[in-house]
Design an enzyme around this catalytic site. Structure first.
Site, PDB file in Angstrom:
ATOM      1  CG  ASP A   1      27.071  59.720  25.590  1.00 51.64           C
ATOM      2  OD1 ASP A   1      27.924  59.320  26.432  1.00 51.64           O
ATOM      3  OD2 ASP A   1      26.021  60.061  25.576  1.00 51.64           O
TER       4      ASP A   1
ATOM      5  NE  ARG B   1      28.378  70.104  31.599  1.00 53.55           N
ATOM      6  CZ  ARG B   1      27.637  69.146  32.083  1.00 53.55           C
ATOM      7  NH1 ARG B   1      27.931  67.915  31.994  1.00 53.55           N
ATOM      8  NH2 ARG B   1      26.395  69.525  32.378  1.00 53.55           N
TER       9      ARG B   1
ATOM     10  CD  GLN C   1      29.026  67.099  28.054  1.00 48.55           C
ATOM     11  OE1 GLN C   1      28.695  66.954  29.398  1.00 48.55           O
ATOM     12  NE2 GLN C   1      30.142  67.385  27.577  1.00 48.55           N
TER      13      GLN C   1
ATOM     14  CB  CYS D   1      29.420  64.040  27.555  1.00 47.22           C
ATOM     15  SG  CYS D   1      28.507  62.277  27.439  1.00 47.22           S
TER      16      CYS D   1
ATOM     17  CG  HIS E   1      23.624  66.609  28.707  1.00 44.54           C
ATOM     18  ND1 HIS E   1      23.557  67.597  29.335  1.00 44.54           N
ATOM     19  CD2 HIS E   1      24.701  65.755  29.063  1.00 44.54           C
ATOM     20  CE1 HIS E   1      24.372  67.150  30.794  1.00 44.54           C
ATOM     21  NE2 HIS E   1      24.979  66.180  30.280  1.00 44.54           N
TER      22      HIS E   1
ATOM     23  NE  ARG F   1      22.027  64.407  34.757  1.00 43.71           N
ATOM     24  CZ  ARG F   1      23.359  64.027  34.301  1.00 43.71           C
ATOM     25  NH1 ARG F   1      23.620  63.142  34.956  1.00 43.71           N
ATOM     26  NH2 ARG F   1      23.975  64.853  33.766  1.00 43.71           N
TER      27      ARG F   1
HETATM   28  N1   CP Z   1      28.768  64.471  31.214  1.00 48.55           N
HETATM   29  C1   CP Z   1      27.627  64.414  32.163  1.00 48.55           C
HETATM   30  O1   CP Z   1      26.621  65.105  32.123  1.00 48.55           O
HETATM   31  O2   CP Z   1      28.326  63.936  33.472  1.00 48.55           O
HETATM   32  P1   CP Z   1      27.440  63.448  34.616  1.00 48.55           P
HETATM   33  O3   CP Z   1      26.381  62.445  34.473  1.00 48.55           O
HETATM   34  O4   CP Z   1      28.327  62.976  35.494  1.00 48.55           O
HETATM   35  O5   CP Z   1      26.693  64.833  35.262  1.00 48.55           O
HETATM   36  N1  NVA Z   2      23.854  59.903  27.104  1.00 43.19           N
HETATM   37  C1  NVA Z   2      24.084  59.577  28.490  1.00 43.19           C
HETATM   38  C2  NVA Z   2      24.869  61.055  28.962  1.00 43.19           C
HETATM   39  C3  NVA Z   2      25.293  60.971  30.498  1.00 43.19           C
HETATM   40  C4  NVA Z   2      26.056  62.163  30.455  1.00 43.19           C
HETATM   41  C5  NVA Z   2      23.014  59.427  29.267  1.00 43.19           C
HETATM   42  O1  NVA Z   2      21.880  60.015  29.141  1.00 43.19           O
HETATM   43  O2  NVA Z   2      23.045  58.629  30.263  1.00 43.19           O
END
Ligand code: CP
Ligand code: NVA
Length: 297
Positions: free
Chosen positions: A213, A281, A125, A253, A122, A95
């Site tokens: 989101d 997930r 997701q 998400c 993502h 990430r």
């Molecule tokens: N939806 C999602 O990726 O959640 P987190 O940021 O908690 O991993």
């Molecule tokens: N769009 C959000 C998603 C978190 C799971 C971010 O990137 O923070």
């Protein structure tokens, strides 16, 4: 080497297979004695827990690492961290803030690199979103998904995943916050209808699923004030849900901000599938690993 940096790294039949493998019980222990590294430059609740459990369920050992521990481009280069982790692990999930970091990892990695969220995409997701829709509606092709709010990383991956599954997409976003043009073109090239509009009602009318989101993604905190004013009018509330098709569902998400992108009565109401979506997930990460390793190991 097969990497998973965006969901359309999979072909449509491969996506369908990953969703099928996600539901395989019992899951075969294809990772017995093997590791999967999970590197996080940003916070996570769902991604870290679901991916760790998925590796465990396949007999493997997850090692979650905070980015500070390995110091990408500070303690040593992204490439050297990647090559080091690949000496021990069968796959590396990461990430990251900048999607280019994932591309640099993938360029040198002898094991699969999996995007656990970047500024751009993502894809894990999006796999969970599709599995949730498939379980609820019993099909994917022919559905219509509406996106309301920021045309961000989650929106982009959902758009591309939809294009692989024959789902049409209508996105309502304020000017300047639309999904990126390249992804829209790629989705249209797969033959689905994609509408990008500033009009929430136009996007949501007749939709089978309404998705949103956060207005402020991780790393965008400094632009919060401007974003809050840009997204006024883009809250998914009961009048918005009433425009959708009868039996429409709500997806998010998470993490969610009740009162901003969605009201509490929608996300906590009977149309919301956010908890099965979060649970999925874990199932799709298992499905993805089975697809990557099932016939290889
Ligand atoms: N939806 C999602 O990726 O959640 P987190 O940021 O908690 O991993
Ligand atoms: N769009 C959000 C998603 C978190 C799971 C971010 O990137 O923070």
């Amino acid at each position: 080497m097969t990497h998973f940096l965006e969901v359309d790294d999979l072909e449509p039949a491969e996506l369908a297979r990953v969703l099928e493998l996600a539901q395989l019980t019992p899951a075969p222990a294809v990772l017995t004695g093997r590791g999967v590294a999970l590197v996080f430059e940003k916070p996570s609740a769902r991604t870290r827990n679901s991916s760790e459990l998925a590796v465990f369920q396949l007999g493997g050992h997850p090692v979650a690492i905070r980015a500070e521990e390995v110091g990408f481009d500070r303690r040593e280069s992204v490439e050297d961290v990647t090559l080091t982790l690949a000496q021990y692990h069968s796959a590396i999930g990461a990430r990251v803030f900048d999607h280019k970091v994932l591309e640099r990892m993938a360029a040198v990695s002898p094991v699969p690199v999996i995007n656990l969220l970047s500024d751009l995409a993502h894809p894990c997701q999006a796999l969970a979103d599709l599995l949730t829709l498939q379980q609820h509606f019993g099909r994917l092709s022919g559905l219509k998904v509406a996106w309301v709010g920021d045309g961000n990383n989650v929106c982009r991956s959902l758009l591309l995943a939809s294009s692989l599954a024959g789902i049409s997409v209508a996105a309502a976003c304020p000017p300047g916050f639309e999904p990126d043009r390249g992804a829209v073109d790629r989705a249209r090239a797969r033959g689905i209808d994609v509408v990008v509009t500033g009009d929430v009602a136009e996007a949501v009318r007749g939709a089978d699923a309404v998705c949103t989101d956060t207005w402020i993604s991780m790393g965008q905190e400094v632009t919060e004030a401007g974003r809050r004013s840009a997204f006024r009018g883009f809250t998914v509330d009961p009048p918005v849900m009433a425009l959708a098709a009868p039996g429409a569902v709500f997806l998010h998400c998470l993490p969610a901000h009740r009162g901003d992108e969605v009201t509490g009565d929608v996300i906590d109401g009977s149309q919301s599938l956010v908890w099965p979506q979060a649970a999925n997930r874990m199932h799709v990460f298992r499905g993805l690993l089975l697809w990557l390793f099932g016939s290889v190991l």
